[in-house]
Every structure is written in structure tokens, then in C-alpha cells.
Design a protein around this motif. Structure first.
Motif, PDB file in Angstrom:
ATOM      1  N   VAL A 211       0.851  -1.179   0.000  1.00 58.40           N
ATOM      2  CA  VAL A 211       0.000   0.000   0.000  1.00 58.40           C
ATOM      3  C   VAL A 211       0.892   1.237   0.000  1.00 58.40           C
ATOM      4  O   VAL A 211       1.604   1.505   0.965  1.00 58.40           O
ATOM      5  CB  VAL A 211      -0.940   0.017   1.221  1.00 58.40           C
ATOM      6  CG1 VAL A 211      -1.789   1.289   1.229  1.00 58.40           C
ATOM      7  CG2 VAL A 211      -1.829  -1.222   1.216  1.00 58.40           C
ATOM      8  N   THR A 212       0.858   1.954  -1.092  1.00 55.96           N
ATOM      9  CA  THR A 212       1.699   3.140  -1.252  1.00 55.96           C
ATOM     10  C   THR A 212       0.880   4.391  -0.975  1.00 55.96           C
ATOM     11  O   THR A 212      -0.160   4.601  -1.598  1.00 55.96           O
ATOM     12  CB  THR A 212       2.285   3.195  -2.667  1.00 55.96           C
ATOM     13  OG1 THR A 212       3.102   2.037  -2.881  1.00 55.96           O
ATOM     14  CG2 THR A 212       3.133   4.445  -2.854  1.00 55.96           C
TER      15      THR A 212
ATOM     16  N   VAL B  43      -2.945   4.852  -2.393  1.00 59.42           N
ATOM     17  CA  VAL B  43      -3.908   5.658  -1.648  1.00 59.42           C
ATOM     18  C   VAL B  43      -3.359   7.067  -1.467  1.00 59.42           C
ATOM     19  O   VAL B  43      -2.167   7.314  -1.654  1.00 59.42           O
ATOM     20  CB  VAL B  43      -4.201   5.048  -0.257  1.00 59.42           C
ATOM     21  CG1 VAL B  43      -4.670   3.612  -0.371  1.00 59.42           C
ATOM     22  CG2 VAL B  43      -2.986   5.132   0.657  1.00 59.42           C
ATOM     23  N   HIS B  44      -4.233   7.983  -1.099  1.00 57.20           N
ATOM     24  CA  HIS B  44      -3.781   9.306  -0.659  1.00 57.20           C
ATOM     25  C   HIS B  44      -4.707   9.773   0.455  1.00 57.20           C
ATOM     26  O   HIS B  44      -5.872   9.374   0.513  1.00 57.20           O
ATOM     27  CB  HIS B  44      -3.735  10.306  -1.821  1.00 57.20           C
ATOM     28  CG  HIS B  44      -5.067  10.747  -2.312  1.00 57.20           C
ATOM     29  ND1 HIS B  44      -5.755  11.813  -1.759  1.00 57.20           N
ATOM     30  CD2 HIS B  44      -5.879  10.258  -3.293  1.00 57.20           C
ATOM     31  CE1 HIS B  44      -6.905  11.975  -2.392  1.00 57.20           C
ATOM     32  NE2 HIS B  44      -7.012  11.034  -3.319  1.00 57.20           N
ATOM     33  N   PRO B  45      -4.209  10.615   1.369  1.00 59.66           N
ATOM     34  CA  PRO B  45      -4.996  10.994   2.544  1.00 59.66           C
ATOM     35  C   PRO B  45      -5.863  12.219   2.371  1.00 59.66           C
ATOM     36  O   PRO B  45      -6.550  12.616   3.327  1.00 59.66           O
ATOM     37  CB  PRO B  45      -3.912  11.262   3.589  1.00 59.66           C
ATOM     38  CG  PRO B  45      -2.781  11.815   2.779  1.00 59.66           C
ATOM     39  CD  PRO B  45      -2.815  11.051   1.471  1.00 59.66           C
TER      40      PRO B  45
ATOM     41  N   ALA C   4      -7.292  -0.011   2.455  1.00 61.48           N
ATOM     42  CA  ALA C   4      -6.499  -0.690   1.426  1.00 61.48           C
ATOM     43  C   ALA C   4      -5.781  -1.911   1.979  1.00 61.48           C
ATOM     44  O   ALA C   4      -5.553  -2.885   1.266  1.00 61.48           O
ATOM     45  CB  ALA C   4      -5.492   0.285   0.819  1.00 61.48           C
ATOM     46  N   VAL C   5      -5.432  -1.877   3.252  1.00 61.36           N
ATOM     47  CA  VAL C   5      -4.780  -3.026   3.887  1.00 61.36           C
ATOM     48  C   VAL C   5      -5.774  -4.137   4.183  1.00 61.36           C
ATOM     49  O   VAL C   5      -5.495  -5.321   3.948  1.00 61.36           O
ATOM     50  CB  VAL C   5      -4.077  -2.585   5.193  1.00 61.36           C
ATOM     51  CG1 VAL C   5      -3.607  -3.806   5.995  1.00 61.36           C
ATOM     52  CG2 VAL C   5      -2.891  -1.682   4.886  1.00 61.36           C
ATOM     53  N   LEU C   6      -6.970  -3.782   4.667  1.00 59.31           N
ATOM     54  CA  LEU C   6      -7.871  -4.763   5.257  1.00 59.31           C
ATOM     55  C   LEU C   6      -9.028  -5.233   4.376  1.00 59.31           C
ATOM     56  O   LEU C   6      -9.483  -6.372   4.509  1.00 59.31           O
ATOM     57  CB  LEU C   6      -8.476  -4.199   6.549  1.00 59.31           C
ATOM     58  CG  LEU C   6      -7.532  -3.939   7.713  1.00 59.31           C
ATOM     59  CD1 LEU C   6      -8.299  -3.247   8.832  1.00 59.31           C
ATOM     60  CD2 LEU C   6      -6.911  -5.234   8.212  1.00 59.31           C
ATOM     61  N   ASP C   7      -9.552  -4.368   3.538  1.00 56.31           N
ATOM     62  CA  ASP C   7     -10.797  -4.677   2.842  1.00 56.31           C
ATOM     63  C   ASP C   7     -10.556  -5.699   1.729  1.00 56.31           C
ATOM     64  O   ASP C   7      -9.829  -5.423   0.772  1.00 56.31           O
ATOM     65  CB  ASP C   7     -11.391  -3.393   2.247  1.00 56.31           C
ATOM     66  CG  ASP C   7     -12.798  -3.601   1.696  1.00 56.31           C
ATOM     67  OD1 ASP C   7     -13.251  -4.759   1.599  1.00 56.31           O
ATOM     68  OD2 ASP C   7     -13.451  -2.595   1.354  1.00 56.31           O
ATOM     69  N   PRO C   8     -11.175  -6.886   1.802  1.00 52.55           N
ATOM     70  CA  PRO C   8     -10.969  -7.883   0.746  1.00 52.55           C
ATOM     71  C   PRO C   8     -11.535  -7.462  -0.600  1.00 52.55           C
ATOM     72  O   PRO C   8     -11.198  -8.060  -1.629  1.00 52.55           O
ATOM     73  CB  PRO C   8     -11.696  -9.120   1.285  1.00 52.55           C
ATOM     74  CG  PRO C   8     -12.685  -8.596   2.274  1.00 52.55           C
ATOM     75  CD  PRO C   8     -12.066  -7.382   2.878  1.00 52.55           C
TER      76      PRO C   8
END
Length: 320
Positions: free
Chosen positions: A152-153, A211-213, A258-262
Motif C-alpha cells: 500500500v503506497t 492511496v492518498h490521505p 487498502a490493507v484490510l478490505d478484501p
């Protein structure tokens, strides 16, 4: 789950369990990296903060443990500006697999004088992009050992108005700090998308998500003493900005999803829902200038040359 339509509604404050999984967050001792680590720790996963300053990292881990009972969080020394140290840093993780790495750490300079890493690279480009590029190569065996790992960038909204100068990636001819920062984050985002293309071509089980915040301000961020304390004056002064912007705790939401959602897929771009600046995370169209594979491929080749990350025993060559 085969699609986002089949997934239950995502709740940023009610995350799915991730017991047994291992996540590495670079720059997890402050800002968005800290809040991503805090939120991920609440899932039962093991969260490793990769930080250059271990003293500051220990302060962050103590804060997470105080807010997340039973948090499995620890630190490892990671200096992205020192490319020769990265293999040893990965070895010190002591893990057999890694389910996700969050490329969050970054340097943002305001000084007009151009600075360089020990390897001679412009400091922001060398740390933000080249450091994560080389780190991914070192991590690939651990990521490949997980069932479905993710890279995840974390890009930046500042990159949206920038364009890379492929003939002057390190701002040797014309150094402007804000532009150099925006370009370093843009390079990271290009890397995230190009990595996904190469992973798919290699038949890898690893996925790459960008991703971006959005607009994340310290003044809108909840206090986490001692490393971040929001005063009453700052809170009231920032109130008008809250219409369009948010705090760094919310800026971490796209990272965590982005890390967790399948339902999240490799090659996607995720950011805040409201104008890309604030709100809960959503998938958004890839920015037009990021959808240029030829630029990304040239950046990849240049990055291989600058980091020495070519074909080697780590398996990095498998995604070339």
C-alpha cells in the motif's frame, strides 16, 4: 469476495478482525503512519513500526498500547535514506511472512538548499521514492510467502498537480522544495501502479494499491501526547478548514481500508470521499497523468539503476 458490490458496508470505526496477520508501517511513529498503525492494531494483527528514530517509535508504541488493550505492536529500525541498510532491516523483522507493507514514511523539506542522502540522492526523492522502491524489493520474499499480501503506497494530493521530469528526477538543474516533494510523492504513486502491472504479469499473489490521505492537517488531528498535542486555540482556529479538510486520523482511513478490505483490488486508487479531500475512503478514478505506463516504466528502469535493484536472489527480478 468477488466485487465491491458483494462486500458489506465499510465502517472506519468497526474494522474486521485480522488476527494472525502481520503489517509493517513505515514512518509509523507520527502523523498518518501513526494513526494507521493505531487503527490496524485494534484488529488483532501484529503491527510493526518501521522508523529511523527508535526513541520516537517507542513513544508511539506506548501510545498505541495505552489506547488499544492487548495491542501487538513493536518497532524495527528502518532508515529509507540508507539503501545499504534495508536488507538488514528486513532481516531484523524476524517474520516468516508479511501480509502488508504501508509505504508511508516521508521527508518534506521547506529549505531552499538541496539536500542529499548518504547515497547522493536528493533527500526527498531518495527517501520517499527510492527508499520504498528498494525496500519493496527486499520485502518481496516475505510478501510472497503470505496468501494475498498487499503493498500500500501512500501518495499525496500534492502530486495531482505535478509532473515528473524524467531527465531531472533528482532536481539537479532546478530545485524547488515544494515541487520536489510533490514529484517525489508522484514517483511513489507511479511506482505503486507499475508494481501492480509487473506483479500481474509475473502471476504473483501480491497486490499493489495506491492511496492518498486528502487534506490532512495537524490542527484537525486528535491529540496523542506527548508527540502531538492539539491546543484549544488550534482547534478553534482550524474549525473553518474542517469544511473541506480533516485530521490525520481520518487521513489514515484510506490506508487502513487498502490493507484490510478484501474488496479492494490491486491497481486501484483510494482516497477521501468528499472532493478527494475529506471523508470516508472510496475508490476514485486513477488520475489521468498516472495512467501513463510508458512514464512509469521509464521511472522503474531509472529507479533500478539508482538503487541497484535488478535481478538478484531476492526475487525482485520476477516482477520485471
Amino acid at each position: 469476495m468477488s466485487s465491491t458490490s458483494s462486500a458489506p458496508p465499510w465502517k472506519v470505526r468497526r474494522l474486521p478482525a485480522a488476527d494472525g496477520r502481520v503489517f509493517l508501517v513505515t514512518g509509523g511513529n507520527a502523523g498518518i503512519g501513526y494513526f494507521a498503525a493505531e487503527q490496524l492494531s485494534a484488529t488483532g494483527a501484529t503491527v510493526v513500526l518501521g522508523c529511523r528514530d527508535l526513541a520516537r517509535a517507542e513513544v508511539a508504541t506506548a501510545s498505541i498500547r495505552a489506547r488499544v488493550p492487548g495491542a501487538r505492536v513493536r518497532t524495527v529500525r528502518l532508515d529509507l535514506a540508507d539503501l545499504s541498510s534495508l536488507d538488514a532491516a528486513v532481516e531484523s523483522l524476524g517474520e516468516r511472512h508479511l501480509d502488508a507493507v504501508v509505504h508511508n514514511a516521508g521527508v518534506a523539506l521547506d529549505a531552499s538548499r538541496r539536500q542529499v542522502t548518504g547515497d547522493g540522492h536528493e533527500l526527498m526523492f531518495g527517501t520517499n521514492h527510492l527508499g520504498h522502491f528498494a525496500l519493496t524489493r527486499s520485502l518481496m520474499p516475505l510478501l510472497s510467502a503470505a496468501p494475498a499480501a498487499r503493498v500500500v503506497t501512500v501518495g499525496s494530493f500534492a502530486a495531482k498537480s505535478e509532473r515528473l521530469d524524467l531527465d531531472d528526477l533528482q532536481s539537479r538543474r532546478d530545485y524547488r522544495p515544494k515541487r520536489a516533494y510533490g514529484r517525489s510523492k508522484l514517483a511513489q504513486m507511479y511506482f505503486g501502479f507499475e508494481l501492480e502491472r509487473r506483479l500481474r504479469a509475473a502471476g504473483s499473489t501480491v497486490a499493489s494499491v495506491v492511496v492518498h490521505p486528502g487534506g490532512a492537517l495537524d490542527s484537525l488531528t486528535p491529540s496523542r501526547p506527548p508527540f502531538h498535542v492539539r491546543t484549544a486555540g488550534a482547534r478553534w482556529g482550524a474549525a473553518p478548514a474542517a469544511v473541506l479538510l480533516q485530521g490525520k486520523h481520518a487521513g489514515a482511513w484510506p490506508v487502513v481500508r487498502a490493507v484490510l478490505d478484501p474488496a479492494v483490488r490491486g491497481g486501484e486508487l483510494w482516497g477521501p470521499r468528499v472532493f478527494g479531500l475529506r471523508g470516508e475512503p472510496r475508490r476514485e478514478p486513477v488520475w489521468n497523468h498516472l495512467a501513463e505506463p510508458s512514464v512509469a516504466a521509464r521511472l522503474w528502469d531509472a529507479s533500478c539503476g539508482l538503487t541497484g535493484a535488478g535481478l538478484n536472489a531476492t526475487g525482485w527480478g520476477a516482477v520485471r
